[in-house]
Write a protein that holds these residues in place. Structure first.
Motif, PDB file in Angstrom:
ATOM      1  N   PRO A   2       0.824  -1.209   0.000  1.00  8.69           N
ATOM      2  CA  PRO A   2       0.000   0.000   0.000  1.00  8.69           C
ATOM      3  C   PRO A   2       0.859   1.259   0.000  1.00  8.69           C
ATOM      4  CG  PRO A   2       0.108  -0.905   2.193  1.00  8.69           C
ATOM      5  CD  PRO A   2       0.814  -1.883   1.283  1.00  8.69           C
ATOM      6  N   ASP A   3       0.244   2.382  -0.355  1.00  9.08           N
ATOM      7  CA  ASP A   3       0.947   3.659  -0.272  1.00  9.08           C
ATOM      8  C   ASP A   3       1.332   3.917   1.176  1.00  9.08           C
ATOM      9  OD1 ASP A   3       0.543   4.034  -2.960  1.00  9.08           O
ATOM     10  OD2 ASP A   3      -1.247   5.251  -2.682  1.00  9.08           O
ATOM     11  N   GLY A   4       2.460   4.585   1.379  1.00  8.87           N
ATOM     12  CA  GLY A   4       2.884   4.944   2.721  1.00  8.87           C
ATOM     13  C   GLY A   4       3.638   3.857   3.456  1.00  8.87           C
ATOM     14  N   LYS A   5       3.951   2.739   2.808  1.00  6.57           N
ATOM     15  CA  LYS A   5       4.687   1.643   3.442  1.00  6.57           C
ATOM     16  C   LYS A   5       6.143   1.738   3.017  1.00  6.57           C
ATOM     17  CE  LYS A   5       4.815  -3.349   3.086  1.00  6.57           C
ATOM     18  NZ  LYS A   5       4.065  -4.529   2.742  1.00  6.57           N
ATOM     19  N   ARG A   6       7.060   1.724   3.991  1.00  9.91           N
ATOM     20  CA  ARG A   6       8.492   1.851   3.700  1.00  9.91           C
ATOM     21  C   ARG A   6       9.279   0.799   4.473  1.00  9.91           C
ATOM     22  NH1 ARG A   6       6.291   4.152   0.409  1.00  9.91           N
ATOM     23  NH2 ARG A   6       6.296   6.329  -0.122  1.00  9.91           N
ATOM     24  N   PHE A   7      10.369   0.297   3.862  1.00 12.21           N
ATOM     25  CA  PHE A   7      11.246  -0.687   4.477  1.00 12.21           C
ATOM     26  C   PHE A   7      12.621  -0.092   4.725  1.00 12.21           C
ATOM     27  CE2 PHE A   7       8.350  -3.220   1.941  1.00 12.21           C
ATOM     28  CZ  PHE A   7       8.072  -4.300   2.755  1.00 12.21           C
ATOM     29  N   THR A   8      13.235  -0.466   5.841  1.00 11.76           N
ATOM     30  CA  THR A   8      14.651  -0.205   6.076  1.00 11.76           C
ATOM     31  C   THR A   8      15.271  -1.544   6.451  1.00 11.76           C
ATOM     32  OG1 THR A   8      14.186   2.014   6.895  1.00 11.76           O
ATOM     33  CG2 THR A   8      16.336   1.083   7.437  1.00 11.76           C
ATOM     34  N   VAL A   9      16.086  -2.104   5.561  1.00 11.10           N
ATOM     35  CA  VAL A   9      16.706  -3.399   5.811  1.00 11.10           C
ATOM     36  C   VAL A   9      17.899  -3.201   6.740  1.00 11.10           C
ATOM     37  CG1 VAL A   9      17.891  -5.367   4.773  1.00 11.10           C
ATOM     38  CG2 VAL A   9      15.941  -4.326   3.596  1.00 11.10           C
ATOM     39  N   ARG A  10      17.940  -3.978   7.816  1.00 12.20           N
ATOM     40  CA  ARG A  10      19.026  -3.886   8.792  1.00 12.20           C
ATOM     41  C   ARG A  10      20.044  -4.995   8.604  1.00 12.20           C
ATOM     42  NH1 ARG A  10      17.049  -2.119  14.524  1.00 12.20           N
ATOM     43  NH2 ARG A  10      19.292  -1.967  14.609  1.00 12.20           N
ATOM     44  N   ALA A  41      22.096 -19.119   3.959  1.00 16.62           N
ATOM     45  CA  ALA A  41      22.911 -20.003   3.140  1.00 16.62           C
ATOM     46  C   ALA A  41      21.982 -20.957   2.410  1.00 16.62           C
ATOM     47  CB  ALA A  41      23.891 -20.778   4.015  1.00 16.62           C
ATOM     48  N   GLY A  42      22.441 -21.455   1.278  1.00 14.99           N
ATOM     49  CA  GLY A  42      21.627 -22.393   0.519  1.00 14.99           C
ATOM     50  C   GLY A  42      20.293 -21.780   0.141  1.00 14.99           C
ATOM     51  N   ASP A  43      19.219 -22.459   0.485  1.00 21.89           N
ATOM     52  CA  ASP A  43      17.864 -22.017   0.128  1.00 21.89           C
ATOM     53  C   ASP A  43      17.127 -21.311   1.268  1.00 21.89           C
ATOM     54  OD1 ASP A  43      18.081 -22.971  -2.445  1.00 21.89           O
ATOM     55  OD2 ASP A  43      17.272 -24.942  -1.949  1.00 21.89           O
ATOM     56  N   LEU A  44      17.864 -20.752   2.235  1.00 22.11           N
ATOM     57  CA  LEU A  44      17.249 -20.092   3.381  1.00 22.11           C
ATOM     58  C   LEU A  44      17.857 -18.704   3.577  1.00 22.11           C
ATOM     59  CD1 LEU A  44      15.353 -20.428   5.886  1.00 22.11           C
ATOM     60  CD2 LEU A  44      17.390 -21.167   7.128  1.00 22.11           C
ATOM     61  N   ARG A  45      17.003 -17.706   3.768  1.00 24.58           N
ATOM     62  CA  ARG A  45      17.447 -16.338   4.053  1.00 24.58           C
ATOM     63  C   ARG A  45      16.614 -15.785   5.192  1.00 24.58           C
ATOM     64  NH1 ARG A  45      20.548 -18.126   1.280  1.00 24.58           N
ATOM     65  NH2 ARG A  45      21.600 -17.358  -0.563  1.00 24.58           N
ATOM     66  N   VAL A  46      17.273 -15.021   6.067  1.00 25.01           N
ATOM     67  CA  VAL A  46      16.599 -14.334   7.170  1.00 25.01           C
ATOM     68  C   VAL A  46      16.920 -12.855   7.027  1.00 25.01           C
ATOM     69  CG1 VAL A  46      16.395 -14.074   9.669  1.00 25.01           C
ATOM     70  CG2 VAL A  46      16.775 -16.344   8.673  1.00 25.01           C
ATOM     71  N   THR A  47      15.885 -12.035   6.972  1.00 25.40           N
ATOM     72  CA  THR A  47      16.047 -10.592   6.815  1.00 25.40           C
ATOM     73  C   THR A  47      15.481  -9.889   8.041  1.00 25.40           C
ATOM     74  OG1 THR A  47      15.750 -10.816   4.433  1.00 25.40           O
ATOM     75  CG2 THR A  47      15.523  -8.604   5.345  1.00 25.40           C
ATOM     76  N   GLU A  48      16.277  -8.986   8.620  1.00 25.58           N
ATOM     77  CA  GLU A  48      15.805  -8.123   9.701  1.00 25.58           C
ATOM     78  C   GLU A  48      15.546  -6.761   9.087  1.00 25.58           C
ATOM     79  OE1 GLU A  48      17.388  -6.085  13.844  1.00 25.58           O
ATOM     80  OE2 GLU A  48      18.692  -7.423  12.736  1.00 25.58           O
ATOM     81  N   PHE A  49      14.356  -6.205   9.330  1.00 27.29           N
ATOM     82  CA  PHE A  49      14.039  -4.910   8.740  1.00 27.29           C
ATOM     83  C   PHE A  49      13.053  -4.145   9.613  1.00 27.29           C
ATOM     84  CE2 PHE A  49      11.145  -8.034   7.026  1.00 27.29           C
ATOM     85  CZ  PHE A  49       9.921  -7.410   6.934  1.00 27.29           C
ATOM     86  N   SER A  70       7.559  -0.766  12.744  1.00 26.57           N
ATOM     87  CA  SER A  70       7.345  -2.093  13.292  1.00 26.57           C
ATOM     88  C   SER A  70       8.607  -2.893  12.978  1.00 26.57           C
ATOM     89  CB  SER A  70       6.125  -2.750  12.646  1.00 26.57           C
ATOM     90  OG  SER A  70       5.892  -4.016  13.221  1.00 26.57           O
ATOM     91  N   TYR A  71       9.230  -3.424  14.005  1.00 29.36           N
ATOM     92  CA  TYR A  71      10.465  -4.183  13.822  1.00 29.36           C
ATOM     93  C   TYR A  71      10.106  -5.582  13.378  1.00 29.36           C
ATOM     94  CZ  TYR A  71      12.370  -0.073  15.887  1.00 29.36           C
ATOM     95  OH  TYR A  71      12.704   1.237  16.109  1.00 29.36           O
TER      96      TYR A  71
END
Length: 101
Positions: free
Chosen positions: A33-41, A46-54, A63-64
Motif C-alpha cells: 500500500p501507499d505509505g509503506k516503507r522498508f529499512t533493511v538492517r 545459506a543455501g535455500d534459506l534467508r533471514v532478513t531483519e528490517f 514495526s520491527y
C-alpha cells in the motif's frame, strides 16, 4: 513479489489475521500500500534459506520485523514474517539503562 504466479498468503496475526490472498498479482496489491516503507538492517543465510531483519513503517509508524524465506528453484517457496511493535521498557530497567531515542 518474487514468488510463483499461484502463490498463496495466509495471515495469522496483525491486520491480516484470518485472511487468505491468492495469486502474485493480488498479493502485490495488498502487501504494497501507499505509505509503506522498508529499512533493511541485515540479511543472513545459506543455501535455500534467508533471514532478513528490517523495519517496516506504515505512515511513519515503525514495526520491527524479521522475514524467514525458503527458496525452491530460485523462487520463494515459503515466507514467514514476525513483527514486534516498539514498546516502553518496564520500570525495573530504568535505573540500569540509558535511553538513546
Amino acid at each position: 513479489m518474487i514468488g510463483p504466479p499461484d502463490a498463496i498468503v495466509s495471515g495469522s496475526s496483525g491486520a491480516d489475521k484470518g485472511e487468505r490472498i491468492g495469486g502474485r498479482h493480488n498479493i502485490s496489491r495488498v502487501a504494497q500500500p501507499d505509505g509503506k516503507r522498508f529499512t533493511v538492517r541485515g540479511i543472513v543465510g545459506a543455501g535455500d534459506l534467508r533471514v532478513t531483519e528490517f523495519i517496516l513503517a506504515y505512515d511513519g509508524r515503525p514495526s520491527y520485523s524479521v522475514s524467514v524465506m525458503e527458496f525452491f528453484d530460485g523462487k520463494v517457496a515459503r515466507e514467514t514474517q514476525y513483527f514486534a511493535d516498539p514498546f516502553e521498557p518496564g520500570p525495573s530497567r530504568a535505573r540500569r539503562v540509558e535511553r538513546t531515542g
